[in-house]
Write an enzyme that holds these catalytic residues in place. Structure first.
Site, PDB file in Angstrom:
ATOM      1  N   ASP A 116       8.928  27.890 -17.346  1.00 16.19           N
ATOM      2  CA  ASP A 116       7.635  28.284 -16.760  1.00 16.19           C
ATOM      3  C   ASP A 116       7.353  27.628 -15.415  1.00 16.19           C
ATOM      4  O   ASP A 116       6.285  27.866 -14.823  1.00 16.19           O
ATOM      5  CB  ASP A 116       6.494  27.995 -17.746  1.00 16.19           C
ATOM      6  CG  ASP A 116       6.451  29.033 -18.852  1.00 16.19           C
ATOM      7  OD1 ASP A 116       6.719  30.210 -18.567  1.00 16.19           O
ATOM      8  OD2 ASP A 116       6.157  28.657 -20.004  1.00 16.19           O
ATOM      9  N   ASP A 174       9.539  37.045 -20.948  1.00 15.41           N
ATOM     10  CA  ASP A 174       8.662  36.456 -19.933  1.00 15.41           C
ATOM     11  C   ASP A 174       9.456  35.745 -18.828  1.00 15.41           C
ATOM     12  O   ASP A 174       9.004  35.624 -17.688  1.00 15.41           O
ATOM     13  CB  ASP A 174       7.707  35.414 -20.550  1.00 15.41           C
ATOM     14  CG  ASP A 174       7.204  35.764 -21.936  1.00 15.41           C
ATOM     15  OD1 ASP A 174       7.926  36.461 -22.674  1.00 15.41           O
ATOM     16  OD2 ASP A 174       6.111  35.318 -22.302  1.00 15.41           O
TER      17      ASP A 174
HETATM   18  N1  GLY Z   1       4.410  33.595 -21.208  1.00 13.66           N
HETATM   19  C1  GLY Z   1       3.590  33.511 -22.351  1.00 13.66           C
HETATM   20  C2  GLY Z   1       2.724  34.686 -22.521  1.00 13.66           C
HETATM   21  O1  GLY Z   1       2.880  35.701 -21.858  1.00 13.66           O
HETATM   22  O2  GLY Z   1       1.843  34.634 -23.347  1.00 13.66           O
END
Ligand code: GLY
Length: 396
Positions: A116, A174
């Protein structure tokens, strides 16, 4: 977030200063100008309430605001929203706030245990550098990119997403969003390997994370030694075989962005297939704001919607519309989404919604977490989409 800062039109300045003439515009942009007005109000108020390093994330059922610390994956979105807010409104006070809230994330440079870093640093410091060109921002971006690149494994051909959980080597859809940081860093810091890693990740994900209908699995768990796939499951979706709405949005945005950086036609084809899955899904409601998972059976009547997924889809489709001949259908769809999100059903009025912009997003439904609430990443991608829309329509 590739697009360049826009030039604010006199019309928007006049509107924000309350001196606009109340006649309907020829280009049908009244809703856009009204939304910009709300954005200016909400972001200005929010920036006055919070402190750098403790950014607004969402609203709890008891009405208190959940804050994101510097370790939180959502921490970059509020500074990023302020940067886009500045670009959309031309309000230099927002630029000052954006800088302050960006610098509050300095210590994110030390984080190594998550993919992230893209969301956390590229949305904050990345936008800051793009807009200001201030080279004092680069050391943080350089350190963060090195840490993200270190998570790439040649055997799996992917960047490891999480260090948490019971998986061996989890890669989530993601993760496609965090690739842009490395593509950009490859050029900025003269590190060609930084662009091989995300291009390889995108190709591997295309092979292993998608179904025949171009919907995606949320999590693919790899054997880090051999690259073999152990299992394909979900974490935030309804079931392992369902189409979690934000996951489909992340995938779409990711492949459009990969095409922008690589010009690999396979990534463009993938983006078009994912767009088609989303745009023609029978459970897509009339207002084009999906329920939190496309396979929720009461999606058309009552399942919580996910405005964040819609905002990401709109931003991705606007970019896609500029990449292909006949991109009008993508533009039109995105425009419909933005008009829905700008309606009182989704967009807060000035002073409402704890100064978030959008209502009605879903974080993790089955964990009873952040259901039908404002969430900062919805606002961030809404602002990015509005900026792309404004540039295409020459409104900014
Ligand atoms: N990346 C975590 C979400 O989209 O909730």
């Amino acid at each position: 977030m590739i697009t360049r800062p826009g030039v604010i039109t006199a019309a928007i300045f006049l509107f924000l200063s309350g001196t606009s003439i109340a006649t309907p515009s020829q280009d049908g942009s009244d809703w856009f100008k009204k939304t910009i007005h709300t954005i200016n109000y909400q972001l200005t108020k929010a920036a006055g309430i919070y402190s750098p390093g403790m950014n607004p994330r969402s609203v709890r059922p008891d009405g208190t605001v959940k804050l994101a610390t510097v370790q939180d994956w959502t921490t970059g979105f509020f500074p990023g929203s302020l940067w886009y807010g500045y670009e959309l409104t031309g309000n230099t006070a927002l630029k000052e706030e954006a800088r302050k809230f960006t610098l509050g994330l300095d210590t994110v440079r030390h984080i190594t245990n998550t993919h992230d870093l893209g969301f956390m640093l590229f949305c904050s410091y990345g936008n800051a550098f793009r807009i200001t060109g201030d080279s004092s921002l680069l050391p943080v971006l350089q350190e963060g990119a090195a840490h993200l690149y270190a998570r790439f494994n040649k055997k799996t051909g992917t960047i490891r997403s999480w260090d948490m959980g019971e998986w061996h080597y989890p890669v989530i859809i993601d993760n496609m969003m965090n690739l842009e940081y490395l593509f950009w860093a490859a050029g900025q810091f003269h590190q060609p390997a930084y662009s091989i890693a995300p291009a390889t990740h995108a190709a591997t994900t295309m092979k292993n994370q998608f179904r025949k209908d171009f919907s995606s699995y949320h999590v693919v768990d790899y054997d880090a030694e051999t690259g073999k796939v152990f299992q394909k499951v979900t974490h935030q979706g309804l079931t392992s075989e369902s189409a979690w709405a934000r996951g489909q949005a992340w995938g779409l945005y990711g492949y459009v962005m990969c095409y922008q950086y690589t010009r690999n036609p396979k990534f463009l084809e993938q983006a078009k297939h994912i767009a088609s899955f989303i745009m023609h899904h029978p459970h897509m409601p009339k207002d084009k704001i999906p329920a939190w998972d496309f396979d929720v059976h009461n999606a058309l009547d009552g399942a919580p919607r996910d405005a964040s997924a819609a905002a990401v889809i709109a931003s991705a489709l606007l970019q896609l519309s500029t990449e292909v001949a006949g991109g009008q259908e993508y533009f039109n769809y995105a425009e419909d989404i933005l008009q829905s999100l700008s309606s009182p059903t989704y967009l807060a009025g000035p002073g409402e919604n704890h100064f978030f912009l959008l209502k009605h997003s879903v974080g993790a439904f089955l964990y009873n977490s952040e259901i039908d609430t404002p969430i900062e990443y919805a606002d961030y991608y809404f602002l990015e989409a509005l900026k792309r829309y404004g540039q295409i329509k020459k409104l900014i």
